[in-house]
Design an enzyme around this catalytic site. Structure first.
Site, PDB file in Angstrom:
ATOM      1  N   PHE A 139      -4.894  -3.448   2.471  1.00 44.01           N
ATOM      2  CA  PHE A 139      -4.138  -3.790   1.187  1.00 44.01           C
ATOM      3  C   PHE A 139      -2.819  -4.243   1.956  1.00 44.01           C
ATOM      4  O   PHE A 139      -2.320  -3.929   3.323  1.00 44.01           O
ATOM      5  CB  PHE A 139      -4.067  -2.682   0.342  1.00 44.01           C
ATOM      6  CG  PHE A 139      -3.271  -1.350   1.122  1.00 44.01           C
ATOM      7  CD1 PHE A 139      -4.122  -0.399   1.710  1.00 44.01           C
ATOM      8  CD2 PHE A 139      -2.011  -1.098   0.879  1.00 44.01           C
ATOM      9  CE1 PHE A 139      -3.505   0.410   2.531  1.00 44.01           C
ATOM     10  CE2 PHE A 139      -1.522   0.025   1.547  1.00 44.01           C
ATOM     11  CZ  PHE A 139      -2.147   0.883   2.479  1.00 44.01           C
ATOM     12  N   PHE A 187       0.693  -3.000   2.640  1.00 44.10           N
ATOM     13  CA  PHE A 187       0.587  -3.373   4.062  1.00 44.10           C
ATOM     14  C   PHE A 187      -0.055  -2.230   4.697  1.00 44.10           C
ATOM     15  O   PHE A 187       0.795  -1.590   5.510  1.00 44.10           O
ATOM     16  CB  PHE A 187       1.945  -3.907   4.437  1.00 44.10           C
ATOM     17  CG  PHE A 187       2.327  -5.250   3.774  1.00 44.10           C
ATOM     18  CD1 PHE A 187       1.697  -6.680   4.078  1.00 44.10           C
ATOM     19  CD2 PHE A 187       3.260  -4.978   2.941  1.00 44.10           C
ATOM     20  CE1 PHE A 187       2.525  -7.455   3.284  1.00 44.10           C
ATOM     21  CE2 PHE A 187       3.821  -6.107   2.174  1.00 44.10           C
ATOM     22  CZ  PHE A 187       3.330  -7.111   2.328  1.00 44.10           C
TER      23      PHE A 187
HETATM   24 CU   LIG Z   1      -2.566  -7.941   6.006  1.00 45.26          CU
END
Ligand SMILES: [Cu+2]
Length: 160
Positions: free
Chosen positions: A78, A80
């Site tokens: 996801f 980050f």
């Molecule tokens: Cu990424």
């Protein structure tokens, strides 16, 4: 002789034959490596509703599952980061990764291995690997995914 006619000289012909021969060698080598390293070639393991990834199904519960002598890992990539935050496996055993994304496109490159699939929302990508050497392996995102892309890393701990 007509200046517009191109004559293939002897050495030019030899060079073309050599070049095509090298391409043939590369194709045979690629074929061999595809068979020898099957698991590293990403395959599609089905589709999921990207909007439901966080709330239902295997990826809402990212985990490492031990199945007999092997591991099956469900990874959420996801913005980050990656879930589970830590993946712990034993060396010498096959690890199958199922990965999907609830938002944008991500990468899942495991450093020092040939594992490098693209993670696309709505699709589950599957790769497998046997970690021979114990230690820490970094996972990095190599598909630009937004402002936090450069810091999107995780790790796999391979125990002896
Ligand atoms: Cu990424």
């Amino acid at each position: 002789m007509d200046e517009n006619v191109h004559v293939i000289e002897r050495y030019e012909r030899a060079w073309i034959v050599f070049g095509l021969g090298m391409i043939a060698v590369f194709i045979v080598l690629i074929g061999y490596l595809m068979i020898a390293n099957r698991g590293t070639i990403p395959i599609s393991a089905g589709r999921v509703d990207a909007t439901q990834v966080r709330s239902a199904g295997d990826f809402a519960n990212p985990r490492v599952e031990q199945v007999g002598n092997e591991y099956v890992v469900y990874v959420q990539a996801f913005a980050f980061g990656y879930l589970p935050t830590e993946i712990r496996v034993k060396a010498g055993r096959k690890v199958t990764f199922n990965i999907t994304s609830p938002d944008a496109q991500h990468g899942f490159q495991i450093e020092r291995t040939n594992i490098n699939p693209q993670v696309i929302p709505g699709e589950v990508v599957q790769v497998s690997h046997v970690f021979r050497t114990p230690g820490e392996y970094r996972i990095i995102c190599n598909e630009y995914c937004g402002i936090g892309h450069a810091n999107m890393v995780s790790k796999i701990i391979v125990e002896p």
